[in-house]
Design a protein around this motif. Structure first.
Motif, PDB file in Angstrom:
ATOM      1  N   ASN A  49      -2.601   0.320  -0.383  1.00 51.80           N
ATOM      2  CA  ASN A  49      -3.220   0.897   0.796  1.00 51.80           C
ATOM      3  C   ASN A  49      -4.421   0.044   1.223  1.00 51.80           C
ATOM      4  O   ASN A  49      -4.773  -0.936   0.554  1.00 51.80           O
ATOM      5  CB  ASN A  49      -3.634   2.352   0.539  1.00 51.80           C
ATOM      6  CG  ASN A  49      -4.596   2.481  -0.645  1.00 51.80           C
ATOM      7  OD1 ASN A  49      -5.442   1.622  -0.880  1.00 51.80           O
ATOM      8  ND2 ASN A  49      -4.467   3.568  -1.401  1.00 51.80           N
ATOM      9  N   LYS A  50      -5.035   0.422   2.312  1.00 48.43           N
ATOM     10  CA  LYS A  50      -6.114  -0.386   2.873  1.00 48.43           C
ATOM     11  C   LYS A  50      -7.267  -0.556   1.897  1.00 48.43           C
ATOM     12  O   LYS A  50      -7.775  -1.672   1.706  1.00 48.43           O
ATOM     13  CB  LYS A  50      -6.617   0.241   4.172  1.00 48.43           C
ATOM     14  CG  LYS A  50      -7.726  -0.561   4.847  1.00 48.43           C
ATOM     15  CD  LYS A  50      -8.122   0.063   6.178  1.00 48.43           C
ATOM     16  CE  LYS A  50      -9.219  -0.762   6.864  1.00 48.43           C
ATOM     17  NZ  LYS A  50      -9.582  -0.189   8.181  1.00 48.43           N
TER      18      LYS A  50
ATOM     19  N   THR B 257       2.535   4.654  -1.021  1.00 49.84           N
ATOM     20  CA  THR B 257       1.950   4.154   0.215  1.00 49.84           C
ATOM     21  C   THR B 257       3.050   3.819   1.219  1.00 49.84           C
ATOM     22  O   THR B 257       3.981   3.064   0.885  1.00 49.84           O
ATOM     23  CB  THR B 257       1.120   2.882  -0.052  1.00 49.84           C
ATOM     24  OG1 THR B 257       0.222   3.131  -1.128  1.00 49.84           O
ATOM     25  CG2 THR B 257       0.358   2.471   1.195  1.00 49.84           C
TER      26      THR B 257
ATOM     27  N   GLU C 189       1.604   1.354   6.387  1.00 50.71           N
ATOM     28  CA  GLU C 189       0.200   1.305   6.008  1.00 50.71           C
ATOM     29  C   GLU C 189      -0.124  -0.002   5.283  1.00 50.71           C
ATOM     30  O   GLU C 189      -1.155  -0.639   5.539  1.00 50.71           O
ATOM     31  CB  GLU C 189      -0.157   2.487   5.113  1.00 50.71           C
ATOM     32  CG  GLU C 189      -1.628   2.515   4.701  1.00 50.71           C
ATOM     33  CD  GLU C 189      -2.002   3.729   3.872  1.00 50.71           C
ATOM     34  OE1 GLU C 189      -3.086   3.710   3.257  1.00 50.71           O
ATOM     35  OE2 GLU C 189      -1.226   4.708   3.850  1.00 50.71           O
ATOM     36  N   THR C 190       0.756  -0.409   4.388  1.00 50.39           N
ATOM     37  CA  THR C 190       0.550  -1.672   3.664  1.00 50.39           C
ATOM     38  C   THR C 190       0.559  -2.859   4.621  1.00 50.39           C
ATOM     39  O   THR C 190      -0.318  -3.728   4.575  1.00 50.39           O
ATOM     40  CB  THR C 190       1.648  -1.854   2.604  1.00 50.39           C
ATOM     41  OG1 THR C 190       1.614  -0.756   1.687  1.00 50.39           O
ATOM     42  CG2 THR C 190       1.458  -3.159   1.844  1.00 50.39           C
TER      43      THR C 190
ATOM     44  N   SER D 269       0.007  -2.867   7.825  1.00 48.98           N
ATOM     45  CA  SER D 269      -1.152  -2.808   8.715  1.00 48.98           C
ATOM     46  C   SER D 269      -2.402  -3.304   8.010  1.00 48.98           C
ATOM     47  O   SER D 269      -3.220  -4.033   8.600  1.00 48.98           O
ATOM     48  CB  SER D 269      -1.363  -1.376   9.209  1.00 48.98           C
ATOM     49  OG  SER D 269      -0.263  -0.938   9.976  1.00 48.98           O
TER      50      SER D 269
END
Length: 346
Positions: free
Chosen positions: A102-103, A155, A159-160, A162
């Motif tokens: 994730n971010k 995740t 999302e990954t 991005s």
């Protein structure tokens, strides 16, 4: 040296890539610096590392490999001469064993990668292996645990992607890639990126050798048609294809002598295949390790062949495999063995 173009980066990378996972376990910092000096002198401008290294994983030594590379970069000032790949790793002693792509975790990992490497950017940033369970790291089957997974707990791919795209925009990485992934995983990343008009992965780092050609089943076509090149790791099957373990030998200081966790490379079928490949090398008066590496170098879906070594003479010999072209007779003999004993060491 020969080079491949990464069109997405307008960058040439050497067809031989310097692998580094022994640095900090079997190699000291001075050894690592000597390897980087020699590799670059011989035209190897592509180097691969990971936050987890050295390998086998060790909580007390984690990050040492990147620190060795970083001290060399600081000492020499030659950062612009090399293309560096590193990774985020879902390892039990990293982020309390809760790594998600994730971010927040990607940002945290890259913060630490850059600090250890003493650089402002990483050329290719890779997801070391999937969050999800799948048939990688020697697994042939797809078992009940894998099929019972609820991917909604992991995740989301978008999302990954991005998060990695944001890191590219910030200039902290130039591109990203996958590692130890499956055809489904690779195509899912490519599909999500295309659907949302985002930058897609450009490489995948998976095992590939005379003892493990499973990449050719599914993934090779993806490499060809989707322009996502293979960074082949373990091209010598942890040194087995050098011939040094033939007849159950265990040379002092050798990787399989020190670490028995990689026994899959010397199961009975792998031993039988290795003897057959050794016979081919002997018949055609070839160095066995160079023959095995030259085979990997020749594959059209391979962008770069990741070689490792624990001493400079071994490193030079492995790099010199780029100058070996296998004859049609040798290739036919190799294919004959493969048809009889396919993929004995997945």
């Amino acid at each position: 040296m020969k080079y491949a173009m990464l069109p997405q980066l307008d960058t040439k990378v050497s067809k031989i890539c310097l692998g580094t996972m022994t640095w900090g376990q079997q190699n000291s910092e001075s050894d690592a610096h000597a390897q980087m000096d020699l590799a670059l002198d011989l035209g190897v401008n592509f180097w691969d590392t990971a936050e987890m290294y050295p390998s086998p994983p060790d909580k007390d030594k984690q990050g040492t490999t990147e620190r060795f590379m970083g001290s060399w970069l600081a000492k020499t000032g030659r950062r612009d001469e090399v293309v560096i790949a590193s990774k985020i790793s879902p390892m039990s002693f990293l982020r309390d064993g809760q790594t998600r792509f994730n971010k927040d975790h990607i940002k945290s990992a890259i913060d630490d990668n850059l600090k250890r490497l003493q650089t402002d950017y990483i050329d290719i940033y890779q997801l070391h292996w999937p969050e999800r369970q799948s048939n990688f790291f020697g697994k042939r089957s797809y078992d009940e645990d894998m099929s019972a997974q609820d991917l909604s707990e992991l995740t989301p791919f978008l999302e990954t992607i991005s998060a990695l795209n944001e890191e590219i925009k910030q200039g902290r990485i130039r591109a990203y890639g996958l590692s130890n992934d499956t055809p489904w995983g690779v195509m899912r990343y490519l599909w999500e990126a295309e659907k949302h008009h985002l930058i897609a992965p450009i490489t995948i780092q998976n095992p590939y050798s005379l003892l493990n050609r499973l990449y050719e089943v599914g993934l090779a076509e993806i490499s060809h048609r989707e322009k996502i090149g293979l960074l082949a790791y373990s091209p010598l099957g942890f040194g087995v294809l050098s011939g040094k373990y033939l007849d159950d030998k265990r040379p002092a200081g050798a990787r399989l002598t020190l670490y028995d966790r990689y026994e899959r490379y010397i199961n009975e079928e792998a031993k039988r295949a290795t003897k057959a490949y050794a016979k081919i090398a002997q018949e055609f008066d070839l160095d066995m390790a160079q023959m095995a590496l030259a085979f990997v170098n020749s594959r059209p879906f391979v962008t770069s062949n990741i070689i490792g070594a624990t001493n400079l003479s071994q490193l030079k010999s492995n790099i010199d495999s780029i100058n070996l072209t296998l004859s049609a007779e040798v290739m036919a003999a190799i294919e004959n063995v493969h048809q009889k004993i396919p993929n004995p060491a997945p």
